[in-house]
Design a protein around this motif. Structure first.
Motif, PDB file in Angstrom:
ATOM      1  N   PRO A 146       4.369  35.124  -9.778  1.00 51.96           N
ATOM      2  CA  PRO A 146       5.443  35.811  -9.047  1.00 51.96           C
ATOM      3  C   PRO A 146       6.789  35.736  -9.782  1.00 51.96           C
ATOM      4  CG  PRO A 146       4.165  34.405  -7.570  1.00 51.96           C
ATOM      5  CD  PRO A 146       3.716  34.080  -8.966  1.00 51.96           C
ATOM      6  N   SER A 147       7.611  36.769  -9.557  1.00 53.37           N
ATOM      7  CA  SER A 147       8.866  36.888 -10.315  1.00 53.37           C
ATOM      8  C   SER A 147       9.991  36.006  -9.788  1.00 53.37           C
ATOM      9  CB  SER A 147       9.315  38.352 -10.336  1.00 53.37           C
ATOM     10  OG  SER A 147       8.343  39.136 -10.975  1.00 53.37           O
ATOM     11  N   GLY A 148       9.682  35.115  -8.840  1.00 57.24           N
ATOM     12  CA  GLY A 148      10.701  34.175  -8.371  1.00 57.24           C
ATOM     13  C   GLY A 148      10.649  32.874  -9.160  1.00 57.24           C
ATOM     14  N   ILE A 149       9.778  32.804 -10.131  1.00 56.19           N
ATOM     15  CA  ILE A 149       9.432  31.535 -10.776  1.00 56.19           C
ATOM     16  C   ILE A 149      10.579  30.910 -11.576  1.00 56.19           C
ATOM     17  CG2 ILE A 149       8.492  32.418 -12.974  1.00 56.19           C
ATOM     18  CD1 ILE A 149       6.860  29.792 -10.677  1.00 56.19           C
ATOM     19  N   PHE A 150      11.553  31.707 -11.977  1.00 54.97           N
ATOM     20  CA  PHE A 150      12.639  31.148 -12.787  1.00 54.97           C
ATOM     21  C   PHE A 150      13.708  30.461 -11.946  1.00 54.97           C
ATOM     22  CE2 PHE A 150      10.696  34.371 -15.509  1.00 54.97           C
ATOM     23  CZ  PHE A 150      10.366  33.556 -16.581  1.00 54.97           C
ATOM     24  N   HIS A 151      13.548  30.504 -10.640  1.00 50.79           N
ATOM     25  CA  HIS A 151      14.467  29.780  -9.760  1.00 50.79           C
ATOM     26  C   HIS A 151      13.727  28.505  -9.339  1.00 50.79           C
ATOM     27  CE1 HIS A 151      17.207  33.279  -9.277  1.00 50.79           C
ATOM     28  NE2 HIS A 151      16.103  33.920  -9.605  1.00 50.79           N
ATOM     29  N   GLY A 152      14.057  27.413  -9.992  1.00 50.73           N
ATOM     30  CA  GLY A 152      13.280  26.175  -9.903  1.00 50.73           C
ATOM     31  C   GLY A 152      13.098  25.600  -8.515  1.00 50.73           C
ATOM     32  N   GLU A 211      -0.198  32.725 -20.029  1.00 52.92           N
ATOM     33  CA  GLU A 211       1.114  33.009 -19.432  1.00 52.92           C
ATOM     34  C   GLU A 211       1.883  31.699 -19.186  1.00 52.92           C
ATOM     35  OE1 GLU A 211       0.612  35.889 -16.299  1.00 52.92           O
ATOM     36  OE2 GLU A 211       2.690  35.664 -15.675  1.00 52.92           O
ATOM     37  N   LEU A 212       1.173  30.711 -18.657  1.00 47.65           N
ATOM     38  CA  LEU A 212       1.808  29.411 -18.411  1.00 47.65           C
ATOM     39  C   LEU A 212       2.260  28.763 -19.722  1.00 47.65           C
ATOM     40  CD1 LEU A 212      -0.528  27.726 -15.760  1.00 47.65           C
ATOM     41  CD2 LEU A 212       1.811  28.508 -15.418  1.00 47.65           C
ATOM     42  N   ASP A 213       1.381  28.818 -20.735  1.00 47.10           N
ATOM     43  CA  ASP A 213       1.708  28.197 -22.028  1.00 47.10           C
ATOM     44  C   ASP A 213       2.926  28.862 -22.655  1.00 47.10           C
ATOM     45  OD1 ASP A 213      -0.401  26.528 -21.657  1.00 47.10           O
ATOM     46  OD2 ASP A 213      -1.749  27.506 -23.104  1.00 47.10           O
ATOM     47  N   ALA A 214       2.973  30.195 -22.546  1.00 44.14           N
ATOM     48  CA  ALA A 214       4.109  30.924 -23.152  1.00 44.14           C
ATOM     49  C   ALA A 214       5.412  30.523 -22.472  1.00 44.14           C
ATOM     50  CB  ALA A 214       3.877  32.429 -23.031  1.00 44.14           C
ATOM     51  N   LYS A 239       8.805  28.308 -23.910  1.00 44.52           N
ATOM     52  CA  LYS A 239      10.201  28.738 -23.770  1.00 44.52           C
ATOM     53  C   LYS A 239      11.016  27.717 -22.969  1.00 44.52           C
ATOM     54  CE  LYS A 239       9.581  33.767 -23.799  1.00 44.52           C
ATOM     55  NZ  LYS A 239       9.565  34.939 -22.903  1.00 44.52           N
ATOM     56  N   GLY A 240      10.371  26.616 -22.571  1.00 48.34           N
ATOM     57  CA  GLY A 240      11.112  25.567 -21.874  1.00 48.34           C
ATOM     58  C   GLY A 240      10.983  25.607 -20.364  1.00 48.34           C
ATOM     59  N   PHE A 241      10.109  26.460 -19.850  1.00 44.79           N
ATOM     60  CA  PHE A 241       9.947  26.533 -18.390  1.00 44.79           C
ATOM     61  C   PHE A 241       8.618  25.902 -17.984  1.00 44.79           C
ATOM     62  CE2 PHE A 241      12.599  30.163 -19.560  1.00 44.79           C
ATOM     63  CZ  PHE A 241      13.683  30.001 -18.707  1.00 44.79           C
ATOM     64  N   ASP A 242       8.676  24.687 -17.456  1.00 48.94           N
ATOM     65  CA  ASP A 242       7.455  24.098 -16.920  1.00 48.94           C
ATOM     66  C   ASP A 242       7.470  24.373 -15.423  1.00 48.94           C
ATOM     67  OD1 ASP A 242       5.212  22.818 -16.268  1.00 48.94           O
ATOM     68  OD2 ASP A 242       5.807  20.831 -16.986  1.00 48.94           O
ATOM     69  N   ILE A 243       6.683  25.352 -15.050  1.00 53.86           N
ATOM     70  CA  ILE A 243       6.814  25.899 -13.690  1.00 53.86           C
ATOM     71  C   ILE A 243       5.706  25.425 -12.773  1.00 53.86           C
ATOM     72  CG2 ILE A 243       8.013  27.990 -14.417  1.00 53.86           C
ATOM     73  CD1 ILE A 243       5.027  29.183 -14.134  1.00 53.86           C
TER      74      ILE A 243
END
Ligand code: GDP
Ligand code: IMO
Ligand code: MG
Length: 420
Positions: A56-62, A82-85, A89-93
């Motif tokens: 989902p596109s809300g993922i960058f809001h931690g 997708e998760l690895d990429a 980039k520094g986002f462990d989501i």
């Protein structure tokens, strides 16, 4: 609390990812409810572009919960990629990402079946993204599929049994494939998936609703690609419309609140199938260039044309849209005039209601309005809109009978004008 839904009113790629990311601060939970990695949702912020496929596109809001709902189909291999990429980039989501145990798994043989089916169709191919979407939903409704929850026990056995069936089916096609190539990374990715938050999402989502949390459901594809209401058979294999959000999340219809219908100020389509207002001339080329109209998932050039009010009215009706969002308004800057398809001429008949089929002899009936020359990409409020754009918006609002509450003027987060 109600669940708001944001979904595409055209043939996909309306800018759903960008706007969901912009709206996320107003919500607690963002969910996907259908589709899979055929989607490509682009977000741009801090000079970086991210393309999400299954997440989902809300993922960058931690601080927000992101849920992949039961209606989604998930390919463990591309999901891990997708998760690895993102991690790179520094986002462990992984902490705020949750996946329904009921989401169906796209297996390597589903992708092969997709490719074999398309190849066998020749000129009548759907133009599928070849991500295995159709065969996976076929297995779901055929009651053969494997679900995310199935990886928790004896996955290898279940996989081998279904694979055997698929290989038999593949025998019907004259299609060559290298199974090992397709299976590469499968078992590692299943292992990775097992370590994520796998949940009974219908219970979780309803608990959030009961506890007063705000949920935003993010559609994939668009209404004209819906399996029931799109330009069948040139559609995807899921219900992309508001009703699909109920099924794909396990929420009752009376839980739906706002329905944000998102559309481009013009229109695009990628893949095969009818597109009444498609332009084959220089204007179409200009739109493609100005709008960078190349697929976020496949890189294919998107077909471009004018806005189609016949199809939009239909989409507004089917979805019960309560607010409209117009994107890519900046792309129309510089066109002397703008056309709007207001009806279809089919033979001698003028048709204003979206018909059963879109035949080859269909010609759009256009209304032509003056364009504007002003660059919109730095505009901060609607007061700065040129009069012609204001008129365009008013006309669409009048015809669609729904207010345009957001106008997007560029791919960036800040290039989003919320109207008063
Ligand atoms: P989605 O599938 O609906 O999320 O849309 P895509 O990401 O596939 O395609 C939309 C494209 O348009 C992406 O490249 C976005 O960055 C870009 N985009 C979104 N909104 C705007 C806008 O208002 N103006 C311009 N120029 N680009 C936009
Ligand atoms: P987003 O979410 C645009 C199209 C394909 C093809 C048809 C069937 O980014 O808007 P499929 O792979 O689902 O079997 O393909 O649907 N298609 C999309 N077009 N945007 C999408 O998703 C799409 N997902 C599928 O091009 O015509
Ligand atoms: Mg897209």
């Amino acid at each position: 609390m109600k669940v708001d839904v944001l979904l595409g009113l055209q043939w996909g790629d309306e800018g759903k990812g960008k706007v969901v990311d912009v709206l996320t601060p107003e919500y607690d939970v963002i969910t996907r409810f259908q589709g899979g990695p055929n989607a490509g949702h682009t977000l741009e912020f801090g000079d970086v572009k991210h393309v999400l496929h299954n997440i989902p596109s809300g993922i960058f809001h931690g601080d927000k919960i992101n849920i992949v709902g039961n209606g989604v189909v998930l390919d463990p291999i591309t999901f891990k990629e997708e998760l690895d990429a993102l991690k790179e980039k520094g986002f462990d989501i992984t902490k705020n990402l949750y996946i329904s145990k009921k989401a169906h798994l796209i297996l390597p043989t589903h992708r092969i079946l997709d490719a074999a089916s398309e190849a066998s169709k020749g000129k009548t191919k759907i133009g599928s993204t070849l991500k295995g979407i159709g065969p996976t939903y076929m297995d779901k409704t055929g009651r053969n599929g494997l679900r995310v929850g199935d990886i928790l026990s004896n996955f290898d056995e279940k996989y081998e049994a279904l694979k055997k069936k698929h290989l038999q089916l593949l025998g019907m096609y004259n299609f060559e494939y290298d199974i090992e190539e397709y299976e590469k990374g499968l078992f590692e990715s299943i292992e990775a998936l097992r370590s994520l938050n796998l949940i009974d999402s219908e219970h979780e989502i309803n608990r959030y609703i009961r506890n007063g949390k705000k949920v935003l459901a993010e559609g994939a594809q668009g209404t004209m690609l819906d399996i029931d209401f799109g330009s069948y058979p040139y559609v995807t294999s899921s219900n992309t419309v508001t009703a699909g959000a109920c099924i794909g999340m396990g929420i009752a219809p009376n839980r739906i609140g706002e329905v944000y219908g998102i559309f481009k100020a013009y229109c695009t389509r990628v893949g095969s199938g009818p597109f009444p207002s498609e332009l084959f001339d220089e204007t179409g080329e200009e739109l493609r260039k100005a709008g960078h109209e190349f697929g976020a998932t496949t890189g294919r050039p998107r077909r471009c044309g004018w806005i189609d009010l016949v199809a939009l009215k239909y989409a507004v009706m089917i979805n019960g849209v309560t607010q409209l969002i117009m994107t890519k308004s900046d792309v129309l800057s510089g066109f002397e005039t703008i056309k709007i398809a207001v009806a279809y001429k089919i033979g001698d008949e003028i048709v204003e209601e979206f018909p059963f089929e879109l035949p080859d002899n269909l010609e759009p009936v256009y209304k032509e309005i003056p364009g504007w020359n002003k660059d919109l990409t730095n505009v901060m409020s609607e007061d700065e809109f040129p009069e012609e754009l204001k008129d365009y918006i008013s006309y669409l609002e009048k015809e669609l009978n729904v207010p345009v509450s957001i106008v997007s003027v560029g791919p960036g987060r800040e290039q989003t004008i919320v109207r008063k």
